[in-house]
Design a protein around this motif. Structure first.
Motif, PDB file in Angstrom:
ATOM      1  N   GLU A  10      44.540  43.203  43.517  1.00  0.00           N
ATOM      2  CA  GLU A  10      43.723  43.135  44.747  1.00  0.00           C
ATOM      3  C   GLU A  10      42.279  43.530  44.571  1.00  0.00           C
ATOM      4  OE1 GLU A  10      43.529  45.116  49.050  1.00  0.00           O
ATOM      5  OE2 GLU A  10      45.608  44.661  47.913  1.00  0.00           O
ATOM      6  N   LEU A  11      42.147  44.767  43.555  1.00  0.00           N
ATOM      7  CA  LEU A  11      40.709  44.999  43.005  1.00  0.00           C
ATOM      8  C   LEU A  11      39.754  44.050  42.439  1.00  0.00           C
ATOM      9  CD1 LEU A  11      41.559  48.646  41.976  1.00  0.00           C
ATOM     10  CD2 LEU A  11      40.611  47.990  44.151  1.00  0.00           C
ATOM     11  N   ILE A  12      40.509  43.513  41.277  1.00  0.00           N
ATOM     12  CA  ILE A  12      39.912  42.239  40.659  1.00  0.00           C
ATOM     13  C   ILE A  12      39.455  40.942  41.716  1.00  0.00           C
ATOM     14  CG2 ILE A  12      40.298  40.770  38.865  1.00  0.00           C
ATOM     15  CD1 ILE A  12      42.297  42.735  37.447  1.00  0.00           C
ATOM     16  N   GLU A  13      40.302  40.737  42.581  1.00  0.00           N
ATOM     17  CA  GLU A  13      40.021  39.574  43.543  1.00  0.00           C
ATOM     18  C   GLU A  13      39.129  40.200  44.288  1.00  0.00           C
ATOM     19  OE1 GLU A  13      39.979  37.334  46.753  1.00  0.00           O
ATOM     20  OE2 GLU A  13      40.497  39.441  47.029  1.00  0.00           O
ATOM     21  N   THR A  14      38.819  41.135  44.656  1.00  0.00           N
ATOM     22  CA  THR A  14      37.684  41.875  45.605  1.00  0.00           C
ATOM     23  C   THR A  14      36.462  41.726  44.730  1.00  0.00           C
ATOM     24  OG1 THR A  14      39.202  42.950  46.907  1.00  0.00           O
ATOM     25  CG2 THR A  14      36.750  43.628  47.016  1.00  0.00           C
ATOM     26  N   LEU A  15      36.457  42.004  43.484  1.00  0.00           N
ATOM     27  CA  LEU A  15      35.246  42.124  42.608  1.00  0.00           C
ATOM     28  C   LEU A  15      34.664  40.921  42.661  1.00  0.00           C
ATOM     29  CD1 LEU A  15      33.232  43.765  41.123  1.00  0.00           C
ATOM     30  CD2 LEU A  15      34.696  43.869  39.173  1.00  0.00           C
ATOM     31  N   HIS A  16      35.793  39.921  42.149  1.00  0.00           N
ATOM     32  CA  HIS A  16      35.155  38.386  42.117  1.00  0.00           C
ATOM     33  C   HIS A  16      34.664  37.840  43.249  1.00  0.00           C
ATOM     34  CE1 HIS A  16      36.022  36.491  38.359  1.00  0.00           C
ATOM     35  NE2 HIS A  16      37.327  36.939  38.239  1.00  0.00           N
ATOM     36  N   ARG A  17      35.283  38.058  44.607  1.00  0.00           N
ATOM     37  CA  ARG A  17      34.951  37.518  45.664  1.00  0.00           C
ATOM     38  C   ARG A  17      33.669  37.998  46.040  1.00  0.00           C
ATOM     39  NH1 ARG A  17      37.227  39.079  50.652  1.00  0.00           N
ATOM     40  NH2 ARG A  17      38.949  40.301  49.316  1.00  0.00           N
ATOM     41  N   LEU A  50      32.566  41.540  34.474  1.00  0.00           N
ATOM     42  CA  LEU A  50      33.326  42.503  34.508  1.00  0.00           C
ATOM     43  C   LEU A  50      34.920  42.164  35.348  1.00  0.00           C
ATOM     44  CD1 LEU A  50      31.031  45.629  35.911  1.00  0.00           C
ATOM     45  CD2 LEU A  50      32.596  45.736  34.142  1.00  0.00           C
ATOM     46  N   ALA A  51      34.782  41.487  36.333  1.00  0.00           N
ATOM     47  CA  ALA A  51      35.976  40.939  36.935  1.00  0.00           C
ATOM     48  C   ALA A  51      36.822  40.210  35.973  1.00  0.00           C
ATOM     49  CB  ALA A  51      35.736  40.193  38.075  1.00  0.00           C
ATOM     50  N   GLU A  52      36.397  39.223  34.929  1.00  0.00           N
ATOM     51  CA  GLU A  52      36.928  38.685  34.074  1.00  0.00           C
ATOM     52  C   GLU A  52      37.507  39.442  32.896  1.00  0.00           C
ATOM     53  OE1 GLU A  52      33.994  35.934  32.393  1.00  0.00           O
ATOM     54  OE2 GLU A  52      33.756  34.647  34.293  1.00  0.00           O
ATOM     55  N   THR A  53      36.708  40.512  32.443  1.00  0.00           N
ATOM     56  CA  THR A  53      37.351  41.550  31.483  1.00  0.00           C
ATOM     57  C   THR A  53      38.515  42.022  32.121  1.00  0.00           C
ATOM     58  OG1 THR A  53      35.227  41.682  30.459  1.00  0.00           O
ATOM     59  CG2 THR A  53      36.687  43.552  30.350  1.00  0.00           C
ATOM     60  N   LEU A  54      38.460  42.715  33.410  1.00  0.00           N
ATOM     61  CA  LEU A  54      39.586  43.369  33.989  1.00  0.00           C
ATOM     62  C   LEU A  54      40.624  42.480  33.997  1.00  0.00           C
ATOM     63  CD1 LEU A  54      37.491  45.390  36.491  1.00  0.00           C
ATOM     64  CD2 LEU A  54      38.824  46.285  34.815  1.00  0.00           C
ATOM     65  N   GLY A  55      40.507  41.188  34.497  1.00  0.00           N
ATOM     66  CA  GLY A  55      41.481  40.239  34.612  1.00  0.00           C
ATOM     67  C   GLY A  55      42.288  39.855  33.395  1.00  0.00           C
ATOM     68  N   GLN A  56      41.935  40.430  31.993  1.00  0.00           N
ATOM     69  CA  GLN A  56      42.756  40.242  30.893  1.00  0.00           C
ATOM     70  C   GLN A  56      43.429  41.441  30.552  1.00  0.00           C
ATOM     71  OE1 GLN A  56      39.497  38.959  28.391  1.00  0.00           O
ATOM     72  NE2 GLN A  56      38.869  37.119  29.166  1.00  0.00           N
ATOM     73  N   LEU A  57      43.209  42.470  31.141  1.00  0.00           N
ATOM     74  CA  LEU A  57      43.825  43.902  30.692  1.00  0.00           C
ATOM     75  C   LEU A  57      45.460  43.932  31.108  1.00  0.00           C
ATOM     76  CD1 LEU A  57      41.199  46.479  31.462  1.00  0.00           C
ATOM     77  CD2 LEU A  57      41.385  45.122  29.528  1.00  0.00           C
ATOM     78  N   THR A  58      46.164  44.369  30.256  1.00  0.00           N
ATOM     79  CA  THR A  58      47.567  44.613  30.558  1.00  0.00           C
ATOM     80  C   THR A  58      47.666  45.867  31.581  1.00  0.00           C
ATOM     81  OG1 THR A  58      48.159  46.155  28.893  1.00  0.00           O
ATOM     82  CG2 THR A  58      48.126  43.808  28.265  1.00  0.00           C
ATOM     83  N   PRO A  59      49.038  46.005  32.325  1.00  0.00           N
ATOM     84  CA  PRO A  59      49.210  47.307  33.056  1.00  0.00           C
ATOM     85  C   PRO A  59      48.996  48.573  32.220  1.00  0.00           C
ATOM     86  CG  PRO A  59      50.699  45.519  33.607  1.00  0.00           C
ATOM     87  CD  PRO A  59      50.051  44.995  32.580  1.00  0.00           C
TER      88      PRO A  59
END
Length: 248
Positions: free
Chosen positions: A84-91, A14-23
């Motif tokens: 920050e949300l994506i980084e938290t989900l990864h971490r 999920l974090a990888e998918t979210l990391g690819q989205l545009t604003p």
């Protein structure tokens, strides 16, 4: 594989998918009614730290109104920047919070459903691990945890996942792909055109209406029933593996 390990893998995906989205994509609506893609990202982080404490405090403060707890925590988390949300989900993908006395099956179910909430509206295709979908299907069909159940919505229905060979229940048939069944069983307004069988209109009438509004004492009693009569002990530990698929 342990269900806990599936949860970690699903969060990482999920974090990888979210990391690819545009604003712009983050502002688009998801399949989860009323939530944008950014809201989904926020929700996925809400229980990763002090999750058990948040759940218990929320149950006490709202008389076990799980929808209200989720909405409040998600609104709070959604004030944070997307990155920050994506980084938290990864971490914190390895967080161990569970719904009280329910194990990791509902945690994985939540992640599987929100993965669909994000990818399908955006047309993002990704191979989904069938074992993850099976745990979610089995959980929704058999003994959903607090926040999932809509009462006897599946009684007198036979659910058949035509692409996976899964079956549950007896009665009017509801046939379709595992993905379509997961979406419709969880009340999403997607996947209905991929189902057939005499049970489809029955299921749709049951799950697409407003969720019943129970009074506080009833909600607390429902929460208490989970504590008194939880899933079997082997489903509630971090060592739990996916339930066996029983052919029919």
């Amino acid at each position: 594989m342990r269900v806990y390990d599936m949860v970690v893998r699903q969060r990482q995906a999920l974090a990888e998918t979210l990391g690819q989205l545009t604003p712009e994509q983050f502002r688009q609506p998801s399949l989860c009614a009323g939530w944008s893609m950014h809201d989904i990202a926020a929700h996925l982080t809400t229980y990763l730290r002090f999750g058990q404490l948040k759940l218990y405090l929320g149950i006490v403060a709202t008389a076990a109104d799980i929808d209200r707890i989720n909405l409040t925590l998600t609104r709070w988390a959604a004030r944070r920047p997307t990155a920050e949300l994506i980084e938290t989900l990864h971490r914190r993908a390895d967080a161990r919070t569970t719904i009280p006395r329910s194990g990791f099956d509902p945690v994985l179910t939540d992640a599987v459903l929100h993965d669909l909430d994000i990818r399908l509206p955006l047309g993002i295709r990704r191979e989904v691990v069938e074992e993850h979908r099976w745990v979610a299907f089995n959980h929704l069909a058999r003994n959903p945890a607090l926040g999932y159940s809509r009462g006897p919505q599946l009684t007198q229905l036979e659910l058949v996942a035509t692409d996976a060979g899964w079956r549950f229940g007896s009665g009017a048939p509801v046939r379709g792909t595992a993905e379509a069944l997961l979406l419709t069983m969880s009340g999403r307004d997607r996947g209905w055109d991929q189902l057939d069988g005499d049970g489809v209109p029955i299921l749709r009438e049951r799950v697409c209406g407003d969720r019943p509004k129970f009074p506080p004492l009833r909600r607390l009693a429902m929460a208490g029933s989970v504590l008194v009569d939880p899933p079997p002990a082997d489903r509630r530990t971090r060592s739990a593996v996916a339930p066996a698929v029983t052919p029919r």
